[in-house]
Scaffold this active site. Structure first.
Site, mmCIF file in Angstrom:
data_model
loop_
_atom_site.group_PDB
_atom_site.id
_atom_site.type_symbol
_atom_site.label_atom_id
_atom_site.label_comp_id
_atom_site.label_asym_id
_atom_site.label_seq_id
_atom_site.Cartn_x
_atom_site.Cartn_y
_atom_site.Cartn_z
ATOM 1 N NE ARG A 118 -23.959 59.046 -19.267
ATOM 2 C CZ ARG A 118 -22.882 59.701 -19.685
ATOM 3 N NH1 ARG A 118 -21.983 60.113 -18.808
ATOM 4 N NH2 ARG A 118 -22.701 59.944 -20.969
ATOM 5 C CG ASP A 174 -16.077 60.790 -21.836
ATOM 6 O OD1 ASP A 174 -17.188 61.042 -21.336
ATOM 7 O OD2 ASP A 174 -15.823 60.959 -23.052
ATOM 8 C CE1 TYR A 233 -19.949 62.835 -28.287
ATOM 9 C CE2 TYR A 233 -19.860 60.515 -28.870
ATOM 10 C CZ TYR A 233 -20.440 61.543 -28.163
ATOM 11 O OH TYR A 233 -21.509 61.290 -27.343
ATOM 12 N NE ARG A 287 -23.908 65.519 -14.437
ATOM 13 C CZ ARG A 287 -24.595 66.244 -15.330
ATOM 14 N NH1 ARG A 287 -24.932 67.496 -15.040
ATOM 15 N NH2 ARG A 287 -24.944 65.738 -16.492
ATOM 16 N NE ARG A 319 -16.401 66.916 -12.048
ATOM 17 C CZ ARG A 319 -17.284 67.224 -13.008
ATOM 18 N NH1 ARG A 319 -18.120 66.320 -13.438
ATOM 19 N NH2 ARG A 319 -17.309 68.436 -13.521
#
Lengths: 343, 343
Positions: free
Chosen positions: A23, A72, A147, A27, A36
């Site tokens: 990652r 993703d 998922y 963020r 974003r």
């Protein structure tokens, strides 16, 4: 190109320990947050220019030794007919989860060359701009199955396990279909130019050894063996929270095994007879501490990492959103500095 | 009294494998739900009559070989000055978490004989009614520390780890204070009449081995050694999600080690040189499957459990709220039946 990362994947000797961070495009970086503000997560994944830009950010800002495609693990589920959204609060939501034969039969097969054209474009874009290797990736069959079945993340994975224990035929049909899809998706990435592949098995660690060994690892093996028969890019397999079963996992023909922070890296390597390059394994939370503590923990991992056939430095899990960027820069620098071999 | 459970705790031979179930008094039972319609969770914990009633329910309904005091691991934090509430949706919430020296200094010391009088009353109540041993319990120092610091449950335990990595002096002060409190609380339970103790270390598995070994296990050792010097009731230590570190954990002087479903029970026993009775280790989700699958998995655990010094059957974690009661009854019966030694 800086090929230190690829050399270690292949078990070759290098002059310092390469590092990238799961990652690393994310963020915690203000530059990522800027982008974003303008686009939502899914749009960012599907826009080759923007996805390329955020992929390159950590390479330029931190000086890591590899880039990883910004995307993703749920992206390749969409063309199967999955209604996917990302909620800022909850995370990914699949509005039509697969829990019975009828919903399974509705799943589509697709050609990733056509349906995931934007991934191909992003990779080609990146390959003409990057000076470090580019890692492509996918979720592993079981992790994607969770998922698909749960409809998102889960605490106890009850739906997945109801199916695994209660209807193993359907469970294995799902695993088999996902294995084919992932294989085609990863081969498309390889043809487009990625230099290595990471397969994330984030949720394997929720399963008991009996079922991992009998009904899950065979799909990982099939996936990796089939990729290997078509390509020679290094493959990293990352089964999160699976330290207790690394011995059995070492049978998987991946070149590199990723581990989390729950085991000493030399013990992990030993469980695999020191036959694999190991990727890991600092606790992401160490990056919230002082430089002294970061250095001390990096030193410990590096010293133990010497016992491995090869060592790619990484965190034991994705970097956390509020990690101080200065600490991340220090982390990358100190790994490079401390691991530098003298002349 | 049926003392099969206690005999196995002490490593003595018995004629069948005893079983109890973590969270056996709980939401999956309609009889429990009836009572919860009338009172909230905290009220139930603090009412000796009602707490006794729900403690006895699973003994009568399922025929398990031990009862466990109905309470919550956070109950002993309240008299320290902790503002605790239970939200149906979120779980426990601590409105004044401890994250700095000032809030730590505000924590009170207390005498559990006075402040947790209702626990004492519940135990005395139960001892005159139960025909199976009564297990008392507490959270372990680290697990209670996570709730104290995070203010509830957590995903990444960032606050706990910020303290653990960033201010180890304060972290250890918290651990030391909790160790004393837990010791006094457990001794009070023992004096009131419990026949065994379980110490839940639900969140130990989030920590890297270096910090577990250097800064956490010493408090577990201190706690257990101090209890052992004052009492000879068997002690069960249950470090959840810690299969990778059982070898080091076997140094703890508990009589029984609880394990989750992530490792074969005979492998776990072997890591501890077959010197401990093992408690576990069926995946709670197996109880959602058919009787055939339940039987098959129970048989596997029983067969492997023969290798242990002693085996107490249990799930690898608390029973889940929507588990079918008929399956739970079948589970208890089949463990008893399959483990019965012939003449």
């Amino acid at each position: 190109m800086n090929d230190t990362f690829l050399k270690v994947c292949r078990g070759e000797k290098v002059s310092y320990t390469p590092i990238w961070i799961m990652r690393q495009a994310g963020r915690y970086l203000p530059e990522y947050q800027e982008i974003r503000k303008r686009v939502d997560f899914l749009t960012l994944c599907k826009d080759p220019d923007l996805a390329s830009e955020v992929t390159i950010q950590p390479v330029e800002i931190l000086g890591v030794d590899a880039a990883i495609l910004f995307s993703d693990i749920l992206i390749p589920l969409e063309p199967m007919g999955i209604d996917l959204e990302f909620s800022e609060k909850i995370g990914p939501i699949i509005n039509n989860p697969v829990r019975d034969k009828a919903s399974f039969d509705n799943l589509l097969s697709y050609n990733p060359d056509d349906e995931l054209d934007f991934v191909k474009k992003t990779i080609k874009n990146l390959k003409s701009n990057l000076k470090v290797p580019l890692i492509g990736f996918s979720g592993a069959p079981f992790t994607l199955a969770t998922y698909l079945i749960e409809g998102g993340t889960s605490k106890n994975f009850i739906n997945t396990k109801k199916l695994m224990y209660g209807d193993r035929v359907l469970f294995e049909e799902i695993m088999a279909k996902l294995t084919i899809m992932i294989h085609d998706y990863l081969l498309m990435q390889i043809k487009a130019g990625v230099d290595a592949i990471q397969i994330f098995d984030t949720w394997l660690g929720i399963v008991c050894p009996e079922y991992i060994l009998k009904y899950i690892l065979k799909y990982v093996n099939k996936l990796i063996d089939n990729i290997k028969s078509n390509s020679n890019v290094p493959i990293i397999y990352f089964p999160f929270n699976c330290s207790y079963i690394l011995k059995q996992i070492s049978g998987v023909s991946a070149d590199v095994i990723g581990i989390d922070w729950r085991i000493y890296i030399d013990n992990a390597s030993e469980l695999m007879n020191n036959q694999k390059t190991i990727q890991g394994n600092l606790d992401p939370c160490v990056l919230f501490a002082t430089r002294d503590i970061i250095k001390q923990n990096v030193e410990m991992v590096l010293n133990r990492g010497v016992a491995c056939k090869g060592h790619i430095f990484n965190l034991g899990h994705g970097i956390l959103p509020e990690t101080p960027v200065d600490n991340v820069k220090y982390f990358v620098d100190i790994v490079h500095k401390l691991s530098q071999k003298g002349d």
